[in-house]
Scaffold this active site. Structure first.
Site, PDB file in Angstrom:
ATOM      1  N   ARG A  59     -48.855 -35.918  -6.897  1.00 49.07           N
ATOM      2  CA  ARG A  59     -47.998 -35.426  -5.800  1.00 49.07           C
ATOM      3  C   ARG A  59     -48.335 -33.967  -5.498  1.00 49.07           C
ATOM      4  O   ARG A  59     -48.047 -33.456  -4.425  1.00 49.07           O
ATOM      5  CB  ARG A  59     -46.504 -35.579  -6.125  1.00 49.07           C
ATOM      6  N   TYR A 112     -46.165 -31.952  21.065  1.00 48.92           N
ATOM      7  CA  TYR A 112     -46.088 -33.342  20.579  1.00 48.92           C
ATOM      8  C   TYR A 112     -44.613 -33.729  20.370  1.00 48.92           C
ATOM      9  O   TYR A 112     -43.871 -33.017  19.671  1.00 48.92           O
ATOM     10  CB  TYR A 112     -46.877 -33.414  19.279  1.00 48.92           C
ATOM     11  N   ASP A 183     -50.981 -26.087  16.472  1.00 47.74           N
ATOM     12  CA  ASP A 183     -51.362 -27.476  16.239  1.00 47.74           C
ATOM     13  C   ASP A 183     -52.718 -27.649  16.921  1.00 47.74           C
ATOM     14  O   ASP A 183     -52.822 -27.666  18.139  1.00 47.74           O
ATOM     15  CB  ASP A 183     -50.304 -28.407  16.843  1.00 47.74           C
ATOM     16  N   LYS A 208     -56.277 -38.604  13.979  1.00 42.43           N
ATOM     17  CA  LYS A 208     -56.924 -38.706  15.287  1.00 42.43           C
ATOM     18  C   LYS A 208     -58.441 -38.568  15.109  1.00 42.43           C
ATOM     19  O   LYS A 208     -59.049 -39.433  14.519  1.00 42.43           O
ATOM     20  CB  LYS A 208     -56.325 -37.644  16.233  1.00 42.43           C
TER      21      LYS A 208
END
Ligand SMILES: *Cc1c(COP(=O)(O)O)cnc(C)c1O
Length: 385
Positions: A59, A112, A183, A208
């Site tokens: 983690r 977004y 971003d 993407k």
């Protein structure tokens, strides 16, 4: 043609080469372990005290994920990178890690959608937000508040791909004691280097173009060692948006062809957009190359644009817009973008949260894939007939 930085081309190609030799394997082993044994208890406790730099528990860090992080940091010219289980994992880590009750975050440009939904959730934790669509630095500066601690930008922005004066905004924010994050998903680390333009952090959805094959979800944040460490302990480890080692492997594989995919997508998108620009049923093209007002910023900030652009149909209703999308055969009707297959999305939706949006009802967003410009133009021709 876009000129990919020769150094970036090598970084992408060598992405698979781990620091360890691993018998000369050309790809890194997938370290499918949730925890790592140490020789002594002291070694374990030392590891726990600097978990961002020691393999203790997956983690926190994982050797395969670390190869990807080092590669992305190099590409973005950043000191450090942390990867996440999704782009939204990266966005959450930034917002929850850097803001506290009483702070304000200013979003600049088209953002977004889910990022703004998360910002709306932050209101419940005492963090306020507002959004600016201005490009003029004086107007943006006036939208800063005394408690603005973060300026969050998208450039190119979502759906309309408008650009921001990044250098000016970052300098203004710094003078006002606010951090800046961009971003950078649309541009990829190859076409824009936000940190070199003055941003404190750059973040990506790796789902993407970096993945590039519509088969993996991931995210990344790049910046100074100090800021990435702060995010690691304050939000990444606690929010738990962890990138799986196999997904890191897929992203490393995607990176190897990223320079060539971007070069090809850039060219084909320009060819298709140029065809549509002259089509009688098209009212507007939203693509940085076709936006005269943004040409100077484009020259300063970007090496090129990706395979993404939008159009607005001329004198059409919303239902006619949907019908055009439905007639397309090569373009899949789907969300997301950046894979080998071309996609189309109607960008307009009535916003239940009543958020400001400037997306026209007749907007179609295309993600150009690798089918070839001629094939795509023929498909558009029949759909628009
Ligand atoms: C897709 C996307 C995100 C979110 O990424 P996920 O990997 O889907 O969580 C964030 N920002 C932009 C610009 C995106 O396109």
């Amino acid at each position: 043609m876009i000129a990919i930085d020769p150094q970036d081309r090598l970084i992408c190609l060598r992405a698979g080469e781990a620091a360890d030799d691993h018998h000369g394997a050309v790809l890194p082993p997938i370290s499918q372990a949730s925890l790592y044994r140490k020789r002594t208890m002291k070694d374990l406790l030392d590891g726990l005290s600097r978990e961002h730099a020691a393999n203790v528990y997956s983690r926190g860090t994982n050797p395969t994920v670390k190869v990807l992080e080092d590669t992305l940091a190099k590409l973005e010219r950043a000191e450090a990178c942390k990867c996440f289980g999704s782009g939204m994992g990266a966005v959450s880590a930034v917002l929850f890690g850097l803001l506290k009750s009483g702070d304000h975050v200013l979003f600049v440009n088209d953002i977004y959608g889910p990022t703004l939904e998360l910002a709306a959730r932050l209101k419940d934790f005492g963090v306020s937000w507002s959004q600016s669509f201005a490009q003029d630095i004086d107007v943006i500066s006036r939208e800063m508040r005394d408690n603005t601690r973060l300026v969050y930008m998208e450039s190119p922005g979502s759906m309309l791909f408008r650009l921001l004066p990044i250098v000016e905004i970052c300098a203004m924010a710094k003078a006002r004691n606010a951090l800046t994050v961009i971003d950078n998903t649309v541009a990829t680390p190859l076409l824009q280097k936000p940190l070199a333009l003055g941003a404190d952090l750059s973040l990506h959805s790796c789902s993407k173009y970096i993945g590039g094959h519509s088969d993996v979800i991931g995210g990344a944040v790049m910046g100074s060692r100090e800021l990435i460490e702060r995010l690691f302990y304050k939000s990444y480890m606690l929010l738990g948006s962890v990138l799986a080692p196999f997904d890191a492997f897929l992203l490393l594989r995607g990176l190897m062809t990223l320079p060539d995919r971007m070069a090809r997508l850039h060219d084909d998108a320009l060819t298709v957009a140029a065809y549509l620009e002259n089509h009688p049923r098209i009212g507007a093209i939203y693509h940085p190359t076709f936006c005269k007002e943004d040409n100077a910023l484009f020259e300063q900030q970007l090496r090129g644009h990706s395979g993404l652009f939008s159009v607005a149909l001329k004198d059409a209703s919303y239902s006619e817009t949907l019908a055009v999308a439905d007639r397309l055969k090569l373009f899949g009707r789907a969300v997301s973008w950046g894979g080998a297959e071309s996609l189309v999305l109607c960008g307009h939706k009535a916003d239940p949260a009543g958020r400001a949006t400037r997306i026209p009802a007749t907007l179609l967003r295309f993600s150009i894939g690798l089918e070839g410009a001629d094939n795509l133009i023929a498909d558009l021709e029949q759909a628009l007939a």
